[in-house]
Every structure is written in C-alpha cells, then in structure tokens.
Design an enzyme around this catalytic site. Sequence first.
Site, PDB file in Angstrom:
ATOM      1  N   GLU A  74       0.837  -1.191   0.000  1.00 17.78           N
ATOM      2  CA  GLU A  74       0.000   0.000   0.000  1.00 17.78           C
ATOM      3  C   GLU A  74       0.876   1.246   0.000  1.00 17.78           C
ATOM      4  OE1 GLU A  74      -3.290   0.215  -0.069  1.00 17.78           O
ATOM      5  OE2 GLU A  74      -3.714  -1.925   0.036  1.00 17.78           O
ATOM      6  N   GLN A  82       8.531  15.518   5.629  1.00 15.55           N
ATOM      7  CA  GLN A  82       8.841  14.160   6.093  1.00 15.55           C
ATOM      8  C   GLN A  82       9.957  13.521   5.293  1.00 15.55           C
ATOM      9  OE1 GLN A  82       5.526  11.397   6.550  1.00 15.55           O
ATOM     10  NE2 GLN A  82       4.170  13.155   6.765  1.00 15.55           N
ATOM     11  N   HIS A 142      -0.492   7.888  12.961  1.00 16.26           N
ATOM     12  CA  HIS A 142       0.319   8.526  11.921  1.00 16.26           C
ATOM     13  C   HIS A 142       1.801   8.548  12.310  1.00 16.26           C
ATOM     14  CE1 HIS A 142      -3.273   9.532   9.812  1.00 16.26           C
ATOM     15  NE2 HIS A 142      -3.739  10.271  10.794  1.00 16.26           N
ATOM     16  N   MET A 143       2.072   8.872  13.564  1.00 15.01           N
ATOM     17  CA  MET A 143       3.459   8.900  14.018  1.00 15.01           C
ATOM     18  C   MET A 143       4.049   7.501  14.033  1.00 15.01           C
ATOM     19  SD  MET A 143       5.393  11.451  14.782  1.00 15.01           S
ATOM     20  CE  MET A 143       7.186  11.275  14.872  1.00 15.01           C
ATOM     21  N   SER A 144       3.187   6.482  14.162  1.00 21.63           N
ATOM     22  CA  SER A 144       3.657   5.090  14.106  1.00 21.63           C
ATOM     23  C   SER A 144       4.387   4.822  12.805  1.00 21.63           C
ATOM     24  CB  SER A 144       2.467   4.125  14.220  1.00 21.63           C
ATOM     25  OG  SER A 144       1.792   4.272  15.436  1.00 21.63           O
ATOM     26  N   ASP A 145       3.868   5.392  11.707  1.00 21.38           N
ATOM     27  CA  ASP A 145       4.508   5.247  10.400  1.00 21.38           C
ATOM     28  C   ASP A 145       5.775   6.093  10.309  1.00 21.38           C
ATOM     29  OD1 ASP A 145       2.431   3.627   9.714  1.00 21.38           O
ATOM     30  OD2 ASP A 145       1.649   4.884   8.115  1.00 21.38           O
ATOM     31  N   HIS A 166       0.135   0.529   5.397  1.00 18.89           N
ATOM     32  CA  HIS A 166       1.181   1.484   5.014  1.00 18.89           C
ATOM     33  C   HIS A 166       2.434   1.274   5.856  1.00 18.89           C
ATOM     34  CE1 HIS A 166      -2.074   3.630   2.960  1.00 18.89           C
ATOM     35  NE2 HIS A 166      -1.132   4.271   2.302  1.00 18.89           N
TER      36      HIS A 166
END
Length: 337
Positions: free
Chosen positions: A10, A101, A282-285, A306
């Site tokens: 993904e 990022q 989101h921060m996990s990614d 993702h």
Amino acid sequence: MIEIDGSFGEGGGQILRTSLTLSVITGKPFRIFNIRANRPNPGLQRQHLWAVKAMKMISNAETKGDEVGSKELIFVPHEIKGNTNIDIDVGTAGSVTLIIQTVLPAIINKNVRIRIKGGTDVPKSPTIDYIRLVYLEILRKIGIEAKLNLIKRGHYPEGGGEVIIENVNGNPSAFSLLELGKLTIIKGISHVSSLPAHIAERQMNSAREILSKLGVPIEIQTDVRQGEVSKGSGIALAAIGEKSIIGADSLGERGKRAEIVGEEAARILIDNLNTKASVDIHMSDMLMIFASLYGGEYIGAELTSHAYTNMEIIKKFLDIKIDVSGKRPFRFKAKIF
C-alpha cells in the site's frame, strides 16, 4: 542498485518517499518500477515529483524518469550538499508536510534551509499544525531539533501555503518510547483561513467539550488568517504525556459543519489514547525511519498496511533486524548490526 517494485503493498507515494530519504542518507542508488501501476492515474504525479526534485537538489543526484506519468525512476545520490538554501514550489495544493517528512531525516546537521510552497493543510497528509505540535516534538524527545516557520497556509485546491524548515540539528541515538506516561495537558490549534473567525471558535469549543471528560487542562489556540490565497479550516490536537505525545487532526470542507471538524479530531485523539500506545497511528509510520536509523523502539497505535509496506522498504536499505509484535497497538524495535 536496489530494485523496488512500486506496486508492492500500500502507499505508492510512501514507497517513493521512504526510498528517497534512505537513498540520500545511505548513498545507495535505487530503481523503482511499476510506480502506482494499479491506480487510475498510474505513474509519478506532480506531488511525487517534488519529493524527487527536493532530494535531487539536496544530494546532487543523477536521475532518470523523473517526469509526470513515468512508471520507472532511477535515482543515484551523491554527497549531501550542506550550507545551502533550497526553494521548492510544489504548486497548487501539493502537500508541504509530505515533503518535510521526506527531507528532514536527510538534512540533520547539514545546515540546509528549505522554503516550501504548496498545501499546508490538505487531505491525505498530516496538517502543518500536526507537524508542529506532534511530529517535531516527538523528534525533540529522540534528540532532533528543527525550526519550522509557517508563513502562509494553503488549502485544497488553491494551495498558496509557504513554510521554511531550517536549523535541523541533533545527536540522535538509540531510543525507547514505550509509554505515553501520565497525561498532563491537551494542546491544540484551531485555524481558519479567509473565512469567518467564528469557525475556528466553533471547532475549538466542539473539541473541548468532548475532551473535557479526560480531566486534564486543555489549551487550544485559534489562528485566524484573512487575505490568504485559499479558504479553509482545521484543528490539530496533541495529548501530552510525561513521556510521549499522541496527536490527531481534522480538516474542514464545504458542507462540513465546524462542530463536526472539532468533534472528529477529538474522537480520533481519544481513540488513539485508548490503544495505550506511545505514539498515534500517523506517528507510528513516521517514526519507523528514525527507529531504524538509530536503533529505536516504540509502541504504535496500529500496524497499518502502510506501516508494513514502509518496513519492507526500510529493510532494503538498512542492515537491521526488525521485531514487530501486535497489531493494535504494536511494538516496533530495530536492532542495528
């Protein structure tokens, strides 16, 4: 040269951005093919190209296939150019935060100043206030400082936003973020651009009403800007614990009441808090690259498709062992050989 199938998993854009970041940091060239092959509009799109161009400027890279619609890209980085100013105009509402990022991990201690124009608060990417309240604050906890100046906001579809990222410095090393710790305060920014000021107030009050049940102080600022190129609104929230931060955001859109925007962000925040993770979904990614570069571990709110894709790309560039357990939440640990 590292070979990457762009149709894998993904998040075709994320595959590209992670590859660019790690290619510039490690000096390893890569070839990515089948870029977004299964999408209605396959190949590189404008917003992806600006990530390529930014990293090309930073590393004086050689490229082939960096054009709209290209399904294959070859990227050969050279030495990162320090002490330089770079201007990037993504155009219209292309995401500024996705560029941040991509470039930030590669410019630590390089004295690079980057001005980025485009969309600061647009769908399918973190809002600029999430970056300020959560992303940069988490990086500070692992030893990375950065200055972000929000000059203008840009919303979909006109864009017109502008930010400057500079003074990215630090001495990051192995880190462990395994709990949020006691929740101490919730901070936030409710903003509106070229629309009535009461929208920001209504977003704020709606979020505050839901969050009040958490029993901690709530400090939400309003940011009202008139005369911007684009019209829009949104709210970003940060639940600050003794050891980490959980964030959430929500954007306004035509026909979406301001109260719904505030409520949405608050409920997303509570949902992430309920996982007992140390960082939100989101921060996990986004933290995965830093953990892999420096040998870190953390508890992420949810192991998304993702995140899994991101992990597989990281393994192609770095000689590390990754241990992952759980799903919601999940524990990520990277060991550097």
